[in-house]
Design a protein around this motif. Structure first.
Motif, PDB file in Angstrom:
ATOM      1  N   GLU A 258      30.769  76.787  -1.683  1.00 43.64           N
ATOM      2  CA  GLU A 258      31.369  78.111  -1.516  1.00 43.64           C
ATOM      3  C   GLU A 258      30.419  78.980  -0.704  1.00 43.64           C
ATOM      4  O   GLU A 258      29.223  79.072  -1.010  1.00 43.64           O
ATOM      5  N   SER A 259      30.950  79.604   0.329  1.00 43.75           N
ATOM      6  CA  SER A 259      30.149  80.518   1.133  1.00 43.75           C
ATOM      7  C   SER A 259      30.272  81.911   0.538  1.00 43.75           C
ATOM      8  O   SER A 259      31.356  82.482   0.501  1.00 43.75           O
ATOM      9  N   LEU A 260      29.197  82.423   0.063  1.00 46.17           N
ATOM     10  CA  LEU A 260      29.200  83.723  -0.610  1.00 46.17           C
ATOM     11  C   LEU A 260      28.708  84.805   0.341  1.00 46.17           C
ATOM     12  O   LEU A 260      27.833  85.599   0.027  1.00 46.17           O
ATOM     13  N   GLY A 261      29.299  84.820   1.527  1.00 44.86           N
ATOM     14  CA  GLY A 261      28.940  85.813   2.524  1.00 44.86           C
ATOM     15  C   GLY A 261      28.107  85.268   3.664  1.00 44.86           C
ATOM     16  O   GLY A 261      27.974  85.933   4.708  1.00 44.86           O
ATOM     17  N   GLY A 453      35.097  89.441  11.820  1.00 39.71           N
ATOM     18  CA  GLY A 453      35.684  90.734  11.460  1.00 39.71           C
ATOM     19  C   GLY A 453      36.998  90.552  10.713  1.00 39.71           C
ATOM     20  O   GLY A 453      37.301  91.298   9.773  1.00 39.71           O
ATOM     21  N   SER A 454      37.779  89.558  11.124  1.00 43.92           N
ATOM     22  CA  SER A 454      39.026  89.269  10.414  1.00 43.92           C
ATOM     23  C   SER A 454      38.741  88.764   9.007  1.00 43.92           C
ATOM     24  O   SER A 454      39.441  89.121   8.047  1.00 43.92           O
ATOM     25  N   LEU A 455      37.715  87.925   8.878  1.00 41.93           N
ATOM     26  CA  LEU A 455      37.347  87.436   7.549  1.00 41.93           C
ATOM     27  C   LEU A 455      36.896  88.585   6.656  1.00 41.93           C
ATOM     28  O   LEU A 455      37.205  88.613   5.457  1.00 41.93           O
ATOM     29  N   LYS A 456      36.178  89.540   7.233  1.00 42.65           N
ATOM     30  CA  LYS A 456      35.751  90.710   6.468  1.00 42.65           C
ATOM     31  C   LYS A 456      36.950  91.537   6.026  1.00 42.65           C
ATOM     32  O   LYS A 456      37.004  92.010   4.877  1.00 42.65           O
ATOM     33  N   ALA A 457      37.927  91.700   6.905  1.00 42.05           N
ATOM     34  CA  ALA A 457      39.123  92.466   6.548  1.00 42.05           C
ATOM     35  C   ALA A 457      39.881  91.797   5.413  1.00 42.05           C
ATOM     36  O   ALA A 457      40.356  92.467   4.473  1.00 42.05           O
ATOM     37  N   ILE A 458      40.001  90.480   5.472  1.00 44.74           N
ATOM     38  CA  ILE A 458      40.694  89.754   4.400  1.00 44.74           C
ATOM     39  C   ILE A 458      39.915  89.869   3.103  1.00 44.74           C
ATOM     40  O   ILE A 458      40.500  90.026   2.023  1.00 44.74           O
ATOM     41  N   GLU A 459      38.607  89.813   3.195  1.00 40.38           N
ATOM     42  CA  GLU A 459      37.780  89.975   2.004  1.00 40.38           C
ATOM     43  C   GLU A 459      37.988  91.361   1.386  1.00 40.38           C
ATOM     44  O   GLU A 459      38.104  91.500   0.165  1.00 40.38           O
ATOM     45  N   MET A 460      38.044  92.390   2.210  1.00 34.20           N
ATOM     46  CA  MET A 460      38.229  93.747   1.696  1.00 34.20           C
ATOM     47  C   MET A 460      39.607  93.940   1.077  1.00 34.20           C
ATOM     48  O   MET A 460      39.770  94.684   0.106  1.00 34.20           O
ATOM     49  N   ALA A 461      40.606  93.247   1.632  1.00 35.73           N
ATOM     50  CA  ALA A 461      41.975  93.429   1.155  1.00 35.73           C
ATOM     51  C   ALA A 461      42.335  92.525  -0.009  1.00 35.73           C
ATOM     52  O   ALA A 461      43.189  92.879  -0.826  1.00 35.73           O
ATOM     53  N   ALA A 462      41.697  91.347  -0.083  1.00 35.93           N
ATOM     54  CA  ALA A 462      42.103  90.387  -1.103  1.00 35.93           C
ATOM     55  C   ALA A 462      40.940  89.757  -1.847  1.00 35.93           C
ATOM     56  O   ALA A 462      41.161  88.908  -2.713  1.00 35.93           O
TER      57      ALA A 462
END
Length: 675
Positions: A258-261, A453-462
């Motif tokens: 698991e990648s934790l960031g 940036g897309s991965l960050k947005a998905i992380e923030m939303a879900a």
């Protein structure tokens, strides 16, 4: 996370015969080739999404893992074990077939089924007399995806949603439940060796450990999930020890990490870094010396050959792995190269696919911007040294070409079922319109490194912190991400979900339709459009979209059930019956499909047949309130008042007032009349 499944629960159907009936929403065998196998039991435990560096036996001190630490002391620990894919289904297929994804054909999560001709460890042992059983922790490994080959028991039933306003089932179940079922099966075994596979999903997102681990690891719930899983594993180990401690091979490993960031990734599947490919692997039991720590690289494709070697046999000829048994006594292994791939960026994000090769020193990743890491000097892969070591990168690229056996890009087609299953389903006359989708594994497209940036947005939303954000904030984040990544299916899905949660259904519908016009098309988007059309009362438009969704994946039981129910509401009884039978013919014990066939029987004025279907639906899923009501009405018509009353009471207890508000008073009146 919950699966989005409307199941047409709000669109009740009143069958004319009974007021109130409502709808739901091999290759040639190699038997006898190893007749002299040692009669040892085999236990394989796969711990989903578990990082090696989160265990005490691998040097981590912030989480308590006494069970895994003890297994490592009593057996062999592999310090340098790696997976062939950072995704659950492909990785498990590699574990149990000893082959790379390009051979076993499971290339992503969803849309791929392990071919029925595959020679799995379970199939090999079952043919030689072993009792076989599997106990699964998540729906991504449901039997519909083919991993059940060779298992006499394949326990993959997920729990039902607990809220009366939710429908469908949860995508996972806790380790405690899985272990309970496994221990129950173990207790009934006697007289012959057994092979049991236990899949524990808990370290996977969302990280939500039960107490006391939730409180003990409040600042790091992922570690809490690991500690909880270790405790439940201890119960399984104790049960196995009581049963046959001296005659058992025990294998514990992760399917991926698991990648934790790290590298801008917050889970797994997108990249091929060691955060998601380096896994724990521990083997103990008969023939394995205690306290061994193997430093050589070992791959998940080596697990099956190793087990077969410990049993005194050989793996199937298709196996690409080698036995790790020589390493127990210091011998060298032929595991210099480990190949990995992920199609997730291309299929799920619209970016470039990635392939890679790993040695004990180097990690080379073929990408639009290729990468080379010196693992000996830079184990966290923070410095791309490809310009400094171009010759080494070229040699590893040549190995990748030899592995692929061609210089041409590979074509990968999503079929959703193997040829045998498709032939079985074709007898229902519904396969001809199925549209598989083809992808070119050519490494072309946006480099995932440039889309963090897309991965960050998905992380923030879900992601784990999304609950703290207001809906408007999540919508704004996703809208900005989509503006710069307009061909990303996952962004459309998440943004549409947020629109729907906010009650902005027209905006969601427009968004999904825009995605499809742009060429961003998959079954999930068509299902969402169909759900919204149905909510708006546009049944004909909903049918068209459900038909399109079902063609993308012939094993999507929910899409097919929704389609069949819509057919039934439009009076297309024969079409509804065909599709309901399709779901069941695909090998899925789907309660809603049986309920639908009961409604078909009612339309044909055959209450006796309807009763059998409704009873089967309730047996499979006591919480399917539509089937409870329908069965109660059948009982009431036949004069069986006690059983009718029981069904009506169950319906009233479990039915959502939001979905069944107009029906609840009628059922209460009927129940009062019977009293």
């Amino acid at each position: 996370m919950r699966s989005h499944n409307l199941r047409l629960a709000s669109a009740c159907i009143l069958a004319p015969a009974i007021l109130g009936l409502i709808s739901c929403g091999s290759s040639k065998k190699e038997a006898n080739a190893d007749s002299g196998l040692k009669p040892l039991n085999v236990v394989v435990v796969t711990l989903d999404t578990l990082r090696a560096d989160r265990l005490g036996c691998y040097g981590y001190k912030q989480v308590e893992t006494p069970v895994l630490d003890r297994l490592a002391r009593e057996g062999a620990l592999f310090e340098n074990a790696v997976a062939q894919s950072p995704l659950t289904p492909p990785s498990h297929a590699s574990i149990f077939t000893g082959t790379y994804p390009a051979v076993h054909k499971v290339r992503n999560t969803g849309g791929f089924v392990l071919p029925s001709s595959s020679r799995t460890l379970a199939a090999v042992l079952q043919e030689r007399g072993w009792g076989t059983a599997a106990f699964i922790g998540a729906s991504v490994l449901k039997k519909a995806f083919g991993l059940n080959l060779g298992f006499a028991v394949y326990d993959d039933k997920m729990p039902k949603a607990q809220s009366r306003d939710e429908v469908g089932e949860y995508p996972e179940r806790r380790a405690g439940v899985v272990v309970d079922r496994a221990i129950e099966w173990l207790g009934a075994q006697s007289g012959k060796p057994f092979f049991i596979w236990v899949h524990l999903y808990d370290p996977h997102f969302p990280y939500d450990p039960p107490e006391p681990f939730r409180s003990s690891y409040a600042s790091n719930p992922y570690d809490g999930e690991v500690a909880y899983t270790d405790r439940e594993l201890g119960r399984l180990v104790a049960a196995v020890d009581r049963k046959a401690a001296k005659n058992t091979i025990f294998v514990v490993l992760a399917d991926h990490g698991e990648s934790l960031g790290e590298h801008g990734e917050y889970s797994h599947g997108v990249f091929l870094y060691d955060a998601t490919l380096h896994i724990p692997l521990i083997i103990k039991g008969a023939g394995i010396p205690a306290g061994v720590r193997v430093k050589q690289q070992v791959r998940t494709i080596d697990v099956m050959p190793t087990i077969m070697d410990l049993l005194g046999g050989q793996p199937p000829s298709a196996s690409q792995g080698v036995s790790a048994v020589p390493a127990f006594t210091g011998g060298a292994l032929r595991t210099s190269f480990s190949f990995a791939e992920t199609l997730y960026p291309k299929m799920n994000m619209g970016w470039a696919d990635l392939t890679g090769v790993r040695t004990s020193r180097w990690k080379y990743i073929r990408a639009p911007k290729p990468e080379l890491y010196d693992l000996a000097q830079d184990p966290h892969e923070t410095r791309n040294v490809i310009n400094e070591y171009r010759k080494d990168a070229d040699e590893l690229e040549a190995e990748l070409r030899r592995y692929a056996r061609t210089d041409r890009p590979e074509k990968v087609e999503i079929h959703g079922a193997d040829d045998k299953t498709m032939q079985q389903l074709q007898s229902l006359g519904y396969v001809s319109g199925f549209a598989g989708r083809e992808f070119q594994m050519d490494g072309r497209g946006a480099d995932p490194k440039d889309r963090t940036g897309s991965l960050k947005a998905i992380e923030m939303a879900a992601g784990p912190s999304s609950a703290k954000r207001r809906p408007a904030e999540k919508i704004a984040v996703l809208e900005r991400a989509l503006a710069g990544d307009a061909m990303n299916p996952t962004l459309y899905y998440h943004l549409g979900s947020e629109y729907e949660r906010a009650g902005r259904h027209p905006a969601a519908l427009k968004l999904y339709q825009t995605a499809i016009r742009k060429g961003v098309e998959n079954g999930r988007l068509h299902s969402r459009i169909a759900d919204l059309q149905l909510r708006a009362g546009n049944k004909d438009a909903a049918i068209i979209e459900y038909e399109r969704a079902s063609k993308f994946d012939p094993l999507d039981a929910d899409a097919h059930t929704n389609l069949a129910t819509a057919y039934l509401e439009k009076g297309r009884v024969a079409d509804a019956e065909r599709v309901f039978k399709w779901v069941l013919a695909a090998g899925q014990e789907h309660a809603a499909a049986y309920n639908g066939l009961g409604l078909v029987a009612i339309q044909r004025q055959d209450p006796a047949t309807a009763r059998g279907y409704f009873e089967k639906a309730v047996q499979l899923d006591p919480d399917l309130v539509e089937a409870q009501l329908n069965l109660g009405l059948i009982y009431r018509m036949s004069g069986d008042v006690p059983r009718a009353r029981q069904c009506f009471e169950t319906f009233l207890k479990k039915a959502s007032p939001t979905q069944y508000g107009s029906i609840l008073p009628k059922v209460r009146e009927e129940l009062a009349a019977m009293r």
